[in-house]
Design an enzyme around this catalytic site. Structure first.
Site, PDB file in Angstrom:
ATOM      1  N   LYS A 112     -10.893 -14.374   9.340  1.00 17.55           N
ATOM      2  CA  LYS A 112     -10.817 -13.538  10.539  1.00 17.55           C
ATOM      3  C   LYS A 112     -11.220 -14.284  11.800  1.00 17.55           C
ATOM      4  O   LYS A 112     -10.683 -14.033  12.870  1.00 17.55           O
ATOM      5  CB  LYS A 112     -11.668 -12.272  10.373  1.00 17.55           C
ATOM      6  N   LYS A 195      -0.952 -11.123   0.917  1.00 14.67           N
ATOM      7  CA  LYS A 195      -1.497  -9.783   0.688  1.00 14.67           C
ATOM      8  C   LYS A 195      -0.837  -8.751   1.615  1.00 14.67           C
ATOM      9  O   LYS A 195      -0.600  -9.045   2.785  1.00 14.67           O
ATOM     10  CB  LYS A 195      -3.004  -9.847   0.969  1.00 14.67           C
ATOM     11  N   LYS A 198      -2.624  -4.607   7.019  1.00 15.42           N
ATOM     12  CA  LYS A 198      -2.358  -3.913   8.274  1.00 15.42           C
ATOM     13  C   LYS A 198      -2.085  -4.885   9.402  1.00 15.42           C
ATOM     14  O   LYS A 198      -1.481  -4.537  10.403  1.00 15.42           O
ATOM     15  CB  LYS A 198      -3.564  -3.040   8.638  1.00 15.42           C
TER      16      LYS A 198
HETATM   17  P1  AMP Z   1      -9.793  -2.147   4.574  1.00 11.53           P
HETATM   18  O1  AMP Z   1      -8.600  -1.453   5.103  1.00 11.53           O
HETATM   19  O2  AMP Z   1      -9.744  -3.633   4.753  1.00 11.53           O
HETATM   20  O3  AMP Z   1     -11.055  -1.496   5.017  1.00 11.53           O
HETATM   21  O4  AMP Z   1      -9.711  -1.968   2.988  1.00 11.53           O
HETATM   22  C1  AMP Z   1      -9.980  -0.741   2.341  1.00 11.53           C
HETATM   23  C2  AMP Z   1      -9.861  -0.918   0.836  1.00 11.53           C
HETATM   24  O5  AMP Z   1      -8.509  -1.249   0.466  1.00 11.53           O
HETATM   25  C3  AMP Z   1     -10.730  -2.037   0.266  1.00 11.53           C
HETATM   26  O6  AMP Z   1     -11.299  -1.600  -0.959  1.00 11.53           O
HETATM   27  C4  AMP Z   1      -9.759  -3.163   0.016  1.00 11.53           C
HETATM   28  O7  AMP Z   1     -10.173  -3.998  -1.048  1.00 11.53           O
HETATM   29  C5  AMP Z   1      -8.489  -2.410  -0.353  1.00 11.53           C
HETATM   30  N1  AMP Z   1      -7.272  -3.186  -0.038  1.00 11.53           N
HETATM   31  C6  AMP Z   1      -6.873  -3.614   1.197  1.00 11.53           C
HETATM   32  N2  AMP Z   1      -5.694  -4.284   1.109  1.00 11.53           N
HETATM   33  C7  AMP Z   1      -5.338  -4.286  -0.216  1.00 11.53           C
HETATM   34  C8  AMP Z   1      -4.215  -4.817  -0.957  1.00 11.53           C
HETATM   35  N3  AMP Z   1      -3.213  -5.472  -0.360  1.00 11.53           N
HETATM   36  N4  AMP Z   1      -4.192  -4.597  -2.295  1.00 11.53           N
HETATM   37  C9  AMP Z   1      -5.192  -3.938  -2.929  1.00 11.53           C
HETATM   38  N5  AMP Z   1      -6.275  -3.418  -2.289  1.00 11.53           N
HETATM   39  C10 AMP Z   1      -6.356  -3.582  -0.954  1.00 11.53           C
END
Ligand code: AMP
Ligand code: TRP
Length: 331
Positions: A112, A195, A198
Site C-alpha cells: 500500500k 487478487k 476494489k
Molecule cells: P477489506 O475489504 O480489505 O476490508 O477485506 C474484507 C475481507 O474480505 C477480509 O477478510 C479479506 O481477507 C477478504 N477479501 C478481500 N479480498 C478478497 C479476495 N479477493 N478473495 C478472498 N477474500 C478477500
C-alpha cells in the site's frame, strides 16, 4: 456457543465477490455456533480515505451489504469502529509493546505504501496494531478472514503473547484465524494471477454485490478464458479456469473436486453460462435486499448505534483490566 468471533471490513464502496466468498459468507454461517461481533473499520479506512462524504456513504453501504448478506443484528453485534473508543485506546497500549521490526515485515504495508514509504501516513504503518486491538478488545478467539489477512492475524497473536509475557499475565487469548471455504483468495476476472480487489481500475475485473443480473452475466461472459477443453484446477498453468472453477464450487456450496469431475469435458463457453446462471441466482437476491435496506438509512443507523452500545459494554471492562495490569491508576 464455541467461542467469540470478531472480524472487520473496511468501509469502501463496491464490496465484491472476493469479500463475500472469502469473508462475509463465513461470517453469516458462524452466527449459528459462535458469539459474533462484526465491525466496519472506519478508523482503518482513514489511513487512505480522506473524503468525509464518501466515508459516511461507504459506511452505510457496507452495513447494508452485511445485513443483506445475512448478518442478523438480533444474533450478532454489528457496529462501526469509531463508535467504540476502546479500539484506539487498546491500540496505544499495544503500540508500546510491539517492536517496529514486526511491522516492518508486513507485506500489506509495503504494497500500500508503494515506493513512497516516507510519505505514507504513520497510521498505515500502525494499521495491524489497531487490528490486533480490534480483536483483543473483545478477547475474541476466532477471526474469519480471507487469505490476505493471514500475516496480520499472525501479528495479532504475537502482540497478545508479547503483552502477556511482558506483564506476566495470561490475559489475552491468542486468536485463531479461520480461513474457510473453497474461495479464500478470489482472483480478478481479467487476470487470474491478481487478487480480485476494489482498487483494480477495471470494473470488469470484479463482480460487485450491487451488480444486477445482466451485469453479472456480462462480466462472466467477458471473463478471461483459455482454449483448453474441460475445466480443471491448475492454478499454475490455467489461473483463469481455476479461479472460475473455485468461484463456481464456492457459490454452489460443493467441494471443488466434485464440481471439477463434472466439468472434465465441458467447453469454456458452456461452463461460463452455467456459472453466470448460478452467480445470478445466488447474488441478485442479495443485491435486491441491499437496495431495499439502503433506502432506509435511519434503520441502518439504528442497528449500528445498538451494536456500538453492546460492543462497548464488552470492551470497556477488558480495557479497564488492561489499564490496571499495566499500572495506570484508577480514574
Ligand atoms: P477489506 O475489504 O480489505 O476490508 O477485506 C474484507 C475481507 O474480505 C477480509 O477478510 C479479506 O481477507 C477478504 N477479501 C478481500 N479480498 C478478497 C479476495 N479477493 N478473495 C478472498 N477474500 C478477500
Ligand atoms: N485489515 C482487515 C482487511 O483489510 C480488516 C480488519 C480490521 C479486520 N480489523 C480487523 C479483520 C480485525 C479481522 C479482524 O480486510
Amino acid at each position: 456457543m464455541q467461542g467469540r468471533v470478531f472480524s472487520g471490513i473496511q468501509p469502501t464502496s463496491g464490496i465484491h465477490l472476493g469479500n463475500y466468498l472469502g469473508a462475509i459468507r463465513n461470517w453469516v454461517t458462524m452466527q449459528a455456533s459462535y458469539d459474533c461481533i462484526y465491525c466496519i473499520v472506519d478508523l482503518h479506512a482513514l489511513t487512505a480515505l480522506h473524503d468525509p462524504a464518501e466515508m459516511r456513504a461507504n459506511t452505510r453501504e457496507v452495513a447494508a451489504a452485511l445485513l443483506a448478506s445475512g448478518i442478523d443484528p438480533a444474533r450478532s453485534i454489528l457496529f462501526v469502529q469509531s463508535h467504540v473508543p476502546a479500539h484506539p485506546q487498546l491500540a496505544w497500549v499495544f503500540n508500546c509493546v510491539t517492536p517496529m521490526g514486526w511491522l516492518n515485515k508486513m507485506t500489506q504495508f509495503k504494497e500500500k505504501a508503494g515506493k513512497d514509504r516516507e510519505g505514507a501516513p504513520v497510521g498505515l504503518f500502525d494499521y495491524p496494531v489497531l487490528q490486533a486491538a480490534d480483536i483483543l478488545a473483545y478477547k475474541a478467539t476466532h477471526v474469519p478472514v480471507g487469505e490476505d489477512q493471514k500475516q496480520h492475524l499472525e501479528l495479532s497473536r504475537n502482540i497478545a503473547g508479547a503483552f502477556n509475557r511482558k506483564f506476566g499475565v495470561e490475559f489475552f487469548p491468542l486468536p485463531e484465524p479461520m480461513i474457510l471455504g473453497e474461495a479464500t483468495r478470489v482472483m480478478s476476472l481479467r487476470d487470474g494471477t491478481k487478487k480480485m480487489s476494489k482498487s483494480d481500475p477495471s470494473e470488469m475485473s470484479r463482480i460487485s454485490l450491487v451488480d444486477d443480473a445482466d451485469t453479472i452475466a456480462l462480466k462472466i461472459r467477458r471473463a478471461k478464458s483459455d482454449s483448453i477443453l474441460g475445466i480443471a484446477y491448475d492454478p499454475e498453468n490455467r489461473p483463469e479456469a481455476s479461479n472460475l472453477l473455485v468461484i463456481y464450487a464456492a457459490l454452489a456450496g460443493r467441494p471443488r473436486a466434485e464440481v471439477e469431475a463434472e466439468l472434465v469435458s465441458t467447453s469454456f463457453s458452456d461452463f461460463k453460462s452455467r456459472l453466470a446462471d448460478l452467480a445470478v441466482a445466488k447474488l441478485s437476491p442479495i443485491a435486491a435486499e441491499m437496495r431495499r435496506i439502503a433506502a432506509d438509512p435511519g434503520y441502518i443507523d439504528g442497528v449500528l448505534r445498538d451494536g456500538a452500545a453492546r460492543a462497548a459494554a464488552i470492551a470497556a471492562p477488558i480495557l479497564a483490566e488492561t489499564y490496571r495490569i499495566v499500572g495506570f491508576l484508577e480514574p
